[in-house]
Scaffold this motif. Sequence first.
Motif, PDB file in Angstrom:
ATOM      1  N   HIS A  99       5.518  23.250  66.310  1.00 39.47           N
ATOM      2  CA  HIS A  99       4.759  23.328  67.480  1.00 39.47           C
ATOM      3  C   HIS A  99       3.405  24.451  68.535  1.00 39.47           C
ATOM      4  O   HIS A  99       3.749  24.159  69.106  1.00 39.47           O
ATOM      5  CB  HIS A  99       6.423  23.658  68.250  1.00 39.47           C
ATOM      6  CG  HIS A  99       7.221  22.616  67.995  1.00 39.47           C
ATOM      7  ND1 HIS A  99       8.627  22.876  68.390  1.00 39.47           N
ATOM      8  CD2 HIS A  99       7.495  21.960  67.567  1.00 39.47           C
ATOM      9  CE1 HIS A  99       9.313  21.937  67.389  1.00 39.47           C
ATOM     10  NE2 HIS A  99       9.044  21.052  67.094  1.00 39.47           N
ATOM     11  N   TYR A 100       3.052  24.521  67.217  1.00 41.29           N
ATOM     12  CA  TYR A 100       1.511  25.468  67.468  1.00 41.29           C
ATOM     13  C   TYR A 100       0.856  24.219  68.700  1.00 41.29           C
ATOM     14  O   TYR A 100      -0.013  24.734  69.483  1.00 41.29           O
ATOM     15  CB  TYR A 100       0.838  25.169  66.632  1.00 41.29           C
ATOM     16  CG  TYR A 100      -0.609  26.316  66.692  1.00 41.29           C
ATOM     17  CD1 TYR A 100      -0.677  27.788  66.669  1.00 41.29           C
ATOM     18  CD2 TYR A 100      -1.709  25.496  66.945  1.00 41.29           C
ATOM     19  CE1 TYR A 100      -1.845  28.511  66.452  1.00 41.29           C
ATOM     20  CE2 TYR A 100      -2.752  26.201  67.133  1.00 41.29           C
ATOM     21  CZ  TYR A 100      -2.846  28.011  66.559  1.00 41.29           C
ATOM     22  OH  TYR A 100      -3.945  27.960  66.611  1.00 41.29           O
ATOM     23  N   GLY A 101       0.586  23.218  68.488  1.00 44.35           N
ATOM     24  CA  GLY A 101      -0.165  22.092  68.670  1.00 44.35           C
ATOM     25  C   GLY A 101      -0.649  22.396  70.338  1.00 44.35           C
ATOM     26  O   GLY A 101       0.713  21.905  71.056  1.00 44.35           O
ATOM     27  N   THR A 102      -1.375  21.668  71.150  1.00 41.70           N
ATOM     28  CA  THR A 102      -2.042  21.255  72.115  1.00 41.70           C
ATOM     29  C   THR A 102      -2.520  19.803  72.085  1.00 41.70           C
ATOM     30  O   THR A 102      -2.583  19.879  73.473  1.00 41.70           O
ATOM     31  CB  THR A 102      -1.724  22.113  73.239  1.00 41.70           C
ATOM     32  OG1 THR A 102      -3.496  22.624  72.446  1.00 41.70           O
ATOM     33  CG2 THR A 102      -1.168  23.732  73.201  1.00 41.70           C
ATOM     34  N   GLU A 103      -2.857  19.896  71.029  1.00 38.83           N
ATOM     35  CA  GLU A 103      -3.723  17.789  70.965  1.00 38.83           C
ATOM     36  C   GLU A 103      -3.485  17.118  70.963  1.00 38.83           C
ATOM     37  O   GLU A 103      -2.391  16.538  70.750  1.00 38.83           O
ATOM     38  CB  GLU A 103      -4.804  18.399  70.000  1.00 38.83           C
ATOM     39  CG  GLU A 103      -5.757  19.541  70.376  1.00 38.83           C
ATOM     40  CD  GLU A 103      -6.382  19.630  68.746  1.00 38.83           C
ATOM     41  OE1 GLU A 103      -6.376  18.588  67.563  1.00 38.83           O
ATOM     42  OE2 GLU A 103      -7.260  20.393  68.800  1.00 38.83           O
ATOM     43  N   ALA A 104      -3.506  16.320  71.715  1.00 38.22           N
ATOM     44  CA  ALA A 104      -3.301  14.695  71.842  1.00 38.22           C
ATOM     45  C   ALA A 104      -3.989  13.447  70.912  1.00 38.22           C
ATOM     46  O   ALA A 104      -4.475  14.813  70.400  1.00 38.22           O
ATOM     47  CB  ALA A 104      -3.699  13.990  73.254  1.00 38.22           C
ATOM     48  N   LEU A 105      -3.754  12.921  70.698  1.00 43.65           N
ATOM     49  CA  LEU A 105      -4.262  12.310  69.230  1.00 43.65           C
ATOM     50  C   LEU A 105      -5.432  11.927  70.261  1.00 43.65           C
ATOM     51  O   LEU A 105      -5.960  11.312  71.214  1.00 43.65           O
ATOM     52  CB  LEU A 105      -2.959  10.951  69.258  1.00 43.65           C
ATOM     53  CG  LEU A 105      -1.235  11.757  68.736  1.00 43.65           C
ATOM     54  CD1 LEU A 105      -0.868   9.504  69.109  1.00 43.65           C
ATOM     55  CD2 LEU A 105      -1.848  11.727  67.406  1.00 43.65           C
TER      56      LEU A 105
END
Length: 286
Positions: free
Chosen positions: A26-32
């Motif tokens: 659950h590291y990521g904060t980016e959208a597709l």
Amino acid sequence: MTSGQLILKQPDGGLAPLPILVSIPHYGTEALPHIGDDDYSEPWFRTFAYGFADTFAGDLYSDLHQQGATVLATPISRIFVDLNRRRADFQQEHGIVRSTRGVVRTHTIREAPIFTHDLRSEELEKRLIHFYDPYYATLDQLLQQIRATHGYALLLDAHTGSPRRMLDYQVIIGTRHGATSHGAIGARVDAIFTQHGFEVHHNISGYAGGNIVRTYGQPEAENIHAIQLEINASLLMTTPRQEFIAQISRGEIPSKNHDNIARLRACLQEVITALPKVLMTLHPNP
């Protein structure tokens, strides 16, 4: 190494790789890449990609390769693909996916649609093939490499938990109630955090271990141990718990508690240094 699907950091500077793989699902904060502001049903929902990530997980875990561990993470927020859920953890009807807590989020917990368009099952399948499957394939490959080198392996599935859900629990160690790891490993992690002044609990309901530790933690059959580590994100910020969600919904990033982050980083560095000795004791003749 960084790609669209994965972030992989391996020991450098001549360090011998330790028998430890750190997973940060659950590291990521980016959208597709194809998701823009107009795709959200409410303007403030665009902050969900950040809000569903584990707050400041990168500040704690992403540099542990400098202690000799291997680190695997994803840049994509779990609102789009939650890597710590079962692959089939969603509902669908007539080819339309509906999910509030599963491998993808299409609706809020109050059943409000997050996006302006429905997510079709074939679109989700493509997403899982592109993001979910490579993560698990890489976990498997790395664990097999570590075990081939050392005779055993430890998977540390690393999280920071929502202050709203974790309440006053500071640190929770999850081993599926002892099924995914030998007790000596959790005990050593517990002792280190306790020595640094943090309160530690084990296998609290909702935090006993998600799909990753359940999938790979096979200490008896495979010599692979897996523990889930949850650190309350309230320790990492100066923002009060009751203001956290409102602040995120406004698109604001909470202020960091740099002193606590430093203390927790010291704990984790000590954990990475101490656990190989525990593993060697558990597996003297791997």
